[in-house]
Design a protein around this motif. Structure first.
Motif, PDB file in Angstrom:
ATOM      1  N   VAL A 109      -5.983   2.201  -3.451  1.00 55.91           N
ATOM      2  CA  VAL A 109      -4.954   2.343  -2.418  1.00 55.91           C
ATOM      3  C   VAL A 109      -5.565   2.135  -1.033  1.00 55.91           C
ATOM      4  CG1 VAL A 109      -3.332   3.950  -1.350  1.00 55.91           C
ATOM      5  CG2 VAL A 109      -3.526   3.852  -3.827  1.00 55.91           C
ATOM      6  N   ALA A 119       0.822  -1.205   0.000  1.00 59.02           N
ATOM      7  CA  ALA A 119       0.000   0.000   0.000  1.00 59.02           C
ATOM      8  C   ALA A 119       0.863   1.266   0.000  1.00 59.02           C
ATOM      9  CB  ALA A 119      -0.922  -0.012   1.211  1.00 59.02           C
ATOM     10  N   LYS A 169       2.218   1.776  -3.552  1.00 53.48           N
ATOM     11  CA  LYS A 169       1.158   2.263  -4.436  1.00 53.48           C
ATOM     12  C   LYS A 169       0.831   3.732  -4.148  1.00 53.48           C
ATOM     13  CE  LYS A 169      -1.221  -2.087  -5.473  1.00 53.48           C
ATOM     14  NZ  LYS A 169      -2.509  -2.832  -5.407  1.00 53.48           N
ATOM     15  N   TRP A 170       0.768   4.082  -2.865  1.00 52.57           N
ATOM     16  CA  TRP A 170       0.452   5.460  -2.530  1.00 52.57           C
ATOM     17  C   TRP A 170       1.555   6.415  -2.965  1.00 52.57           C
ATOM     18  CZ3 TRP A 170      -2.212   9.455  -2.026  1.00 52.57           C
ATOM     19  CH2 TRP A 170      -1.763  10.573  -1.332  1.00 52.57           C
TER      20      TRP A 170
END
Length: 562
Positions: free
Chosen positions: A477, A263, A266-267
């Motif tokens: 996300v 995560a 991705k963020w």
């Protein structure tokens, strides 16, 4: 640049378009008759460090160069008619400043010493050059004794033209004297290229401008402060064509999928892509001009040039004709300045009134900020819990860390008997489902517009205006965070801004935030996360107490923060 007789109350700083002003004067209750200060070009702010202490007659500034630090001292000495006690106090204080500077460090003392040092090089060979002017007086005797004792010399007395050695004309005798002096260590006199007076410079004072050119190479003072992200221009985010252009660019940039990423990864990718695409589409936020002079510069420039030419002509050949011409052009400058200022303020007042009547609250407050101008950032030493003053910047930061650690890191303990007293409720397994797009859309709509962005640099206006484009990638996300049971640290970080509440003394530090209150500025994604938690918490009325606490622990939530 050093200036005296600033006549500003107390001490503070003021940042303008090209220069930042540091000053120190008497308190607001006393008569504004003395004052000293510095004007530093904004490009050199990272290379200077203002002094911790100062008075209405003495102020220090530290400049870091490639050859070592240089201490600049702005001085305004008592006049010839002042009492002997005032003169003794001034020279005792300035002597203490020089003593506290290492002998190998450079020191430059600039100011209005109200002293005539004369031209007796044979009697003062270490203090004066061969190009002094006039006769020595009592204040000059004190100044030369101070220079001789501290191995200083007057740079104004070295090679220059006679008309460039004087800076003040006596109002009755019309004789010119040199009262504004620049002192430097005798061992560093070779670094001085020239010290001269510029009579054509219009400083709106009876003293002419004195400049000293010294060979110094400023060195940037490296600090641990991170470089801020550029602010985005939010004015174009309400235009449909700009929003459509941003949507196409973002979809193209996010076309490559990241399947096996955490995560946080991705963020980070989504955040950087949004920043880069938004800056390319909407551009950077332009700085606003809050000065009426710059707004009316096209009208003020010709009359100012005429005034400068008349002043130069009067100093070149003083006569009744040139004096009358100078007075006439000065009167014209005053009339033009008053008219331009009145027109500027009238237009600004009309725009504020129109915004208030039409319901444009944001435009009204922006106009009020423009009218008030730049804020003055006054500094004051902190105090410990025992009342001791902290002047060291490192210890001041440690004190702030201690205060906010006690304020925001308090552990709340709950007695087991209180938990047992809670009535157990039925477990609702459906609450473990991932947040829906509708919930995320509601969280985005709850964001307040016009707020400052957090560490990510993404303003809430961008997320709200481009909601249809950002909804899907943000949902991916957040669902990934839901599965992992944790959110990226960037979403959880917040800035603490200390606000002074104008109660009591600025230097007083009172526990419980009586005078200084900390405000948290979170990222917009953190706000959306909190909104989603609030929505889930509103549905969590029939969940057992054990499952409620356990669910929060698994997802890294704190029950007392919901």
């Amino acid at each position: 640049m050093d200036y005296q007789m600033a006549r500003r109350p107390a001490g503070g700083t003021l940042k303008e378009k090209e220069f930042t002003f540091f000053w120190h004067g008497k308190s607001a209750e006393d008569r504004s008759e003395h004052g000293v200060g510095f004007a530093v070009r904004n490009t050199l702010l990272s290379m200077v460090e203002p002094g911790d202490k100062g008075s209405e007659r003495l102020m220090t500034l530290r400049l870091y160069t490639s050859e070592g630090p240089v201490t600049l001292v702005s001085a305004y000495a008592p006049t010839l008619t002042s009492t002997a006690e005032a003169k003794d106090e001034f020279y005792i204080n300035i002597s203490n400043i020089v003593k506290n500077i290492a002998p190998k460090e450079q020191v430059i003392i600039l100011g209005d010493f109200n002293a005539r040092v004369g031209a007796d090089h044979d009697f003062w060979p270490s203090c004066l050059g061969h190009f002094g002017i006039g006769k020595i007086n009592d204040n000059g005797q004190r100044l030369l004794e101070f220079c001789s004792y501290n191995s200083l010399c007057v740079t104004n007395s070295f090679q220059t033209k006679p008309q460039h050695r004087v800076s003040w004309c006596h109002p009755r005798s019309k004789h010119w004297h040199q009262l504004d002096l620049i002192l430097i260590r005798r061992s560093n006199i070779k670094l001085v290229q020239i010290t001269r007076t510029y009579h054509s410079a219009d400083c709106d004072t009876n003293h002419s401008l004195v400049c000293c050119k010294i060979r110094l190479q400023p060195k940037k003072l490296h600090k641990s402060k991170q470089k801020g992200k550029p602010r985005m221009n939010t004015t174009g985010m309400h235009l449909p064509e700009k929003v459509e252009e941003f949507a196409k660019s973002l979809q193209k940039a996010l076309s490559v999928e990241h399947q096996h990423c955490s995560a946080a990864e991705k963020w980070n990718h989504l955040r950087d892509t949004i920043q880069k695409t938004a800056l390319a589409t909407f551009g950077k936020k332009a700085s606003k001009n809050n000065d009426w002079f710059d707004a009316k510069f096209s009208e003020m420039s010709p009359v100012i040039d005429a005034k400068r030419a008349a002043l130069a002509e009067y100093k070149r050949s003083p006569s009744e004709k040139t004096l009358q011409a100078l007075r006439a052009v000065r009167s014209k400058v005053q009339q033009t300045a008053r008219r331009c200022a009145n027109e500027y303020w009238q237009q600004l007042s009309d725009s504020i009134q129109f915004a208030a009547v039409s319901g444009n609250i944001r435009g009204m407050y922006e106009g009020i900020k423009t009218a008030l101008g730049p804020t003055q950032s006054k500094t004051a030493p902190l105090k410990t819990t025992s009342g001791e003053v902290i002047t060291d910047k490192g210890k001041q930061m440690d004190r702030w860390v201690e205060h906010y650690s006690e304020l925001y890191s308090r552990e709340n303990t709950v007695a087991p008997s209180a938990l047992d007293a809670i009535e157990p409720l039925a477990i609702m397994e459906e609450l473990d489902a991932e947040p829906t797009i509708a919930e995320l859309c509601k969280a985005i709509d709850s964001l307040a517009s016009g707020k400052a962005p957090g560490n990510d640099g993404i303003p809430p206006d961008l997320i709200k205006c481009c909601k249809n484009t950002l909804l899907q990638p943000l949902h991916v996300v957040l669902c990934q965070c839901w599965k992992e049971g944790a959110v990226p640290q960037d979403m959880r970080d917040a800035k603490i801004v200390t606000l002074y509440k104008n109660k009591g003394e600025r230097s007083d530090y009172i526990e419980g935030q009586e005078q200084r209150r900390g405000t948290l500025r979170e990222n917009n994604e953190g706000h959306m996360k909190g909104s989603l938690l609030t929505q889930e918490n509103s549905r969590r009325r029939t969940t057992s107490s054990e499952e409620f606490l356990d669910s929060h622990r698994r997802r890294s939530w704190r029950p007392d923060k919901d």
